[in-house]
Design a protein around this motif. Structure first.
Motif, mmCIF file in Angstrom:
data_model
loop_
_atom_site.group_PDB
_atom_site.id
_atom_site.type_symbol
_atom_site.label_atom_id
_atom_site.label_comp_id
_atom_site.label_asym_id
_atom_site.label_seq_id
_atom_site.Cartn_x
_atom_site.Cartn_y
_atom_site.Cartn_z
ATOM 1 N N TRP A 1 57.073 -16.857 -26.990
ATOM 2 C CA TRP A 1 55.860 -15.931 -26.587
ATOM 3 C C TRP A 1 54.594 -16.741 -27.215
ATOM 4 O O TRP A 1 53.882 -16.646 -26.166
ATOM 5 C CB TRP A 1 55.638 -14.867 -26.764
ATOM 6 N N GLN A 2 54.747 -17.565 -28.082
ATOM 7 C CA GLN A 2 53.642 -17.720 -28.649
ATOM 8 C C GLN A 2 53.146 -19.192 -27.913
ATOM 9 O O GLN A 2 51.718 -19.442 -27.139
ATOM 10 C CB GLN A 2 54.083 -18.036 -30.551
ATOM 11 N N GLY A 3 54.157 -19.140 -27.650
ATOM 12 C CA GLY A 3 53.733 -20.855 -26.841
ATOM 13 C C GLY A 3 54.009 -21.092 -25.533
ATOM 14 O O GLY A 3 52.886 -21.213 -24.555
ATOM 15 N N LEU A 4 54.315 -19.315 -24.558
ATOM 16 C CA LEU A 4 53.844 -19.268 -23.465
ATOM 17 C C LEU A 4 52.334 -18.867 -23.607
ATOM 18 O O LEU A 4 51.625 -19.321 -22.372
ATOM 19 C CB LEU A 4 54.488 -17.872 -22.762
ATOM 20 N N LEU A 5 51.928 -18.055 -24.488
ATOM 21 C CA LEU A 5 50.661 -17.586 -24.485
ATOM 22 C C LEU A 5 49.586 -18.701 -24.810
ATOM 23 O O LEU A 5 48.348 -18.348 -25.391
ATOM 24 C CB LEU A 5 50.024 -16.719 -25.426
ATOM 25 N N ASN A 6 49.986 -20.241 -25.118
ATOM 26 C CA ASN A 6 49.586 -21.278 -26.090
ATOM 27 C C ASN A 6 48.153 -20.524 -24.962
ATOM 28 O O ASN A 6 48.433 -20.977 -23.700
ATOM 29 C CB ASN A 6 50.153 -21.934 -25.937
ATOM 30 N N GLU A 7 46.481 -21.557 -25.391
ATOM 31 C CA GLU A 7 45.487 -21.408 -24.199
ATOM 32 C C GLU A 7 45.734 -22.806 -23.479
ATOM 33 O O GLU A 7 45.323 -22.917 -22.313
ATOM 34 C CB GLU A 7 44.386 -20.990 -24.939
ATOM 35 N N GLU A 8 45.984 -23.437 -24.526
ATOM 36 C CA GLU A 8 46.041 -24.910 -24.117
ATOM 37 C C GLU A 8 46.906 -25.461 -22.552
ATOM 38 O O GLU A 8 47.025 -25.946 -21.551
ATOM 39 C CB GLU A 8 44.949 -25.973 -24.734
ATOM 40 N N TYR A 9 48.375 -25.283 -23.120
ATOM 41 C CA TYR A 9 49.520 -26.015 -22.763
ATOM 42 C C TYR A 9 49.965 -24.738 -22.337
ATOM 43 O O TYR A 9 51.954 -25.077 -21.950
ATOM 44 C CB TYR A 9 50.654 -26.897 -23.279
ATOM 45 N N GLY A 10 49.963 -23.453 -22.590
ATOM 46 C CA GLY A 10 50.809 -21.991 -22.206
ATOM 47 C C GLY A 10 51.605 -22.217 -20.855
ATOM 48 O O GLY A 10 50.849 -21.887 -20.317
ATOM 49 N N ALA A 11 52.721 -21.713 -20.211
ATOM 50 C CA ALA A 11 53.026 -21.658 -18.880
ATOM 51 C C ALA A 11 52.379 -20.854 -18.461
ATOM 52 O O ALA A 11 51.645 -20.811 -16.440
ATOM 53 C CB ALA A 11 54.324 -20.998 -18.774
ATOM 54 N N ILE A 12 51.800 -20.070 -18.771
ATOM 55 C CA ILE A 12 50.844 -18.323 -18.361
ATOM 56 C C ILE A 12 49.489 -18.528 -17.988
ATOM 57 O O ILE A 12 49.017 -18.526 -16.846
ATOM 58 C CB ILE A 12 50.486 -17.344 -19.002
ATOM 59 N N ASN A 13 48.745 -19.235 -18.740
ATOM 60 C CA ASN A 13 47.448 -19.817 -18.434
ATOM 61 C C ASN A 13 47.265 -21.107 -17.892
ATOM 62 O O ASN A 13 46.865 -21.626 -16.796
ATOM 63 C CB ASN A 13 46.715 -20.023 -19.844
ATOM 64 N N MET A 14 48.387 -22.434 -17.504
ATOM 65 C CA MET A 14 48.858 -23.226 -17.617
ATOM 66 C C MET A 14 49.221 -22.788 -14.721
ATOM 67 O O MET A 14 48.757 -23.396 -14.170
ATOM 68 C CB MET A 14 50.442 -24.106 -17.121
ATOM 69 N N LEU B 1 53.288 -13.892 -35.616
ATOM 70 C CA LEU B 1 53.925 -15.056 -35.125
ATOM 71 C C LEU B 1 53.289 -15.583 -33.824
ATOM 72 O O LEU B 1 53.133 -16.099 -33.744
ATOM 73 C CB LEU B 1 55.674 -14.662 -34.512
ATOM 74 N N VAL B 2 52.550 -14.464 -33.522
ATOM 75 C CA VAL B 2 51.876 -14.412 -31.915
ATOM 76 C C VAL B 2 49.986 -15.107 -32.434
ATOM 77 O O VAL B 2 50.510 -15.562 -31.620
ATOM 78 C CB VAL B 2 52.260 -13.078 -31.368
ATOM 79 N N THR B 3 50.187 -13.937 -33.601
ATOM 80 C CA THR B 3 48.347 -14.294 -32.919
ATOM 81 C C THR B 3 47.751 -15.305 -34.505
ATOM 82 O O THR B 3 46.857 -15.672 -34.696
ATOM 83 C CB THR B 3 47.454 -13.412 -32.721
ATOM 84 N N GLY B 4 48.560 -14.389 -35.317
ATOM 85 C CA GLY B 4 48.165 -15.097 -36.472
ATOM 86 C C GLY B 4 47.582 -14.331 -37.498
ATOM 87 O O GLY B 4 47.435 -14.562 -38.966
ATOM 88 N N GLY B 5 47.683 -13.531 -36.615
ATOM 89 C CA GLY B 5 46.072 -11.992 -37.170
ATOM 90 C C GLY B 5 44.659 -12.189 -36.860
ATOM 91 O O GLY B 5 44.113 -11.578 -37.309
ATOM 92 N N GLY B 6 45.299 -13.986 -36.239
ATOM 93 C CA GLY B 6 43.178 -14.632 -35.759
ATOM 94 C C GLY B 6 43.117 -13.267 -33.824
ATOM 95 O O GLY B 6 43.953 -12.221 -33.431
ATOM 96 N N PRO B 7 42.215 -13.864 -33.569
ATOM 97 C CA PRO B 7 40.736 -14.713 -34.095
ATOM 98 C C PRO B 7 40.807 -13.540 -35.118
ATOM 99 O O PRO B 7 40.532 -12.875 -35.377
ATOM 100 C CB PRO B 7 40.301 -14.477 -33.384
ATOM 101 N N ALA B 8 39.728 -15.000 -35.930
ATOM 102 C CA ALA B 8 38.971 -14.236 -37.639
ATOM 103 C C ALA B 8 37.770 -13.819 -36.718
ATOM 104 O O ALA B 8 37.413 -13.277 -36.252
ATOM 105 C CB ALA B 8 38.462 -16.173 -38.272
ATOM 106 N N ARG B 9 37.538 -12.776 -38.400
ATOM 107 C CA ARG B 9 36.982 -11.316 -38.332
ATOM 108 C C ARG B 9 34.936 -12.551 -38.744
ATOM 109 O O ARG B 9 35.482 -13.267 -39.308
ATOM 110 C CB ARG B 9 36.666 -10.437 -39.036
ATOM 111 N N LEU B 10 34.372 -11.540 -38.465
ATOM 112 C CA LEU B 10 33.048 -12.198 -38.580
ATOM 113 C C LEU B 10 32.906 -11.327 -40.578
ATOM 114 O O LEU B 10 32.089 -12.316 -41.373
ATOM 115 C CB LEU B 10 32.189 -12.440 -38.640
ATOM 116 N N ASP B 11 33.108 -10.362 -40.758
ATOM 117 C CA ASP B 11 32.542 -9.915 -40.965
ATOM 118 C C ASP B 11 33.807 -10.148 -43.034
ATOM 119 O O ASP B 11 33.384 -9.459 -43.736
ATOM 120 C CB ASP B 11 32.611 -7.896 -41.335
ATOM 121 N N THR B 12 34.900 -10.700 -42.466
ATOM 122 C CA THR B 12 35.820 -10.531 -43.696
ATOM 123 C C THR B 12 36.730 -11.319 -43.781
ATOM 124 O O THR B 12 36.914 -12.102 -42.586
ATOM 125 C CB THR B 12 36.539 -9.473 -44.407
#
Length: 303
Positions: A125-138, A235-246
């Motif tokens: 799913w991490q590959g499918l949800l890749n913003e640049e090369y993921g199958a879903i965005n393609m 595994l999917v998001t790595g906890g991201g995106p990063a927060r600005l406050d911590t």
């Protein structure tokens, strides 16, 4: 009989030793480190600091990590359980329809996510949800739809976590609901049909009330599991995106993944140990309250 008693301890020794080394000792060490300042700067000269780590997490400088992460963790666990159970129940009701043909084929197809190891599925799913090369965005680009920022936008990152967790969890809920549906007497539905009840009326007046007692223990245990669902988030998001406050937790980090980062990335073993104890008490308290309110695990026949 007494001569045979030592033999039993010999047979139990491997299991007892394994439990002591792999479970009891790490737990005791975690509790010990939670009351010290054992971290990257104090590997050898760490000392006892009392409840300082707990105060720092709950009301001190690390409150910016704990408060929003706890709120998101609770929301994630609640919505995940409700969503997974609702989808699983709906599919179970459809598959339990006696007029549906080839239900065994549909069950086999719908249970496939359960047969795939969770780690492999999450990475896929991490590959499918890749913003640049993921199958879903393609696919969205092919349909002339703007690609979705799964990894950079906090809202869509959280949506992606819900989607992946739903795909991984609905087969278990579906099978549990199917087992509960088998115990409902068919005469109830026949009487309801004679009275002119429709599909939705039978669902909300017969099906759901009848399976709730059997489903509550599963829902409660699923909530506790979702509260510490490390694999999907990390595994999917790595906890991201990063927060600005911590820097210690991202927008999709659960308490358990934030604890992992405190340990493996920032070497704050003291804070991570304290956080682990806090998570234990939170999950235990919520589960205990749910069990008391729902009486899900009480045996016997109630009058």
């Amino acid at each position: 009989m007494r001569k045979r008693e030592p033999i039993g301890y010999v047979y139990l020794a491997p299991a007892l030793i394994s439990m002591a080394v792999l479970s009891f000792f790490p737990i005791a060490l975690t509790v010990y480190y939670a009351f010290t300042n054992f971290n990257l700067n104090h590997f050898e000269d760490y000392k006892f600091v009392g409840f300082k780590n707990f105060v720092d997490i709950l009301t001190g400088p690390f409150k910016e990590v704990f408060a929003p992460t706890f709120a998101w963790t609770f929301f994630f666990a609640l919505i995940t359980v409700l969503l997974n159970f609702s989808v699983g129940l709906l599919l179970a009701v459809l598959l339990n329809n006696k007029f549906m043909k080839e239900t065994n084929i549909y069950r086999s197809i719908l249970i496939i996510p359960w047969a795939i190891p969770g780690t492999i599925a999450a990475l896929a799913w991490q590959g499918l949800l890749n913003e640049e090369y993921g199958a879903i965005n393609m696919l969205l680009k092919t349909l002339h739809i703007h690609p979705i920022p799964w990894a950079t936008d906090p809202f869509w990152a959280k949506v992606s976590v819900f989607i992946v967790n739903l795909w991984l969890s609905y087969p278990f809920m579906m099978n549990a609901a199917l087992g509960a549906l088998q115990s409902i007497p068919t005469e109830l539905y026949e009487v309801a049909e004679i009275d002119g009840a429709g599909w939705f009326t039978k669902l909300f007046k017969i099906t759901i009330p009848m399976i709730v007692p059997a489903a509550l223990p599963i829902v409660i245990s699923s909530f506790a599991y979702s509260f510490n669902n490390f694999n999907v988030v990390y595994l999917v998001t790595g906890g991201g995106p990063a927060r600005l406050d911590t820097q210690f937790a991202g927008h999709t980090d659960l308490l358990v993944s934030a604890t992992y980062k405190l340990t493996m990335q920032f070497y704050r073993y003291d804070l991570a140990s304290a956080m682990s104890i806090i998570i234990f008490f939170i999950v235990g308290t919520i589960s205990l309250i749910n069990m008391k309110l729902t009486r899900a695990f009480e045996g016997g026949v109630r009058e």
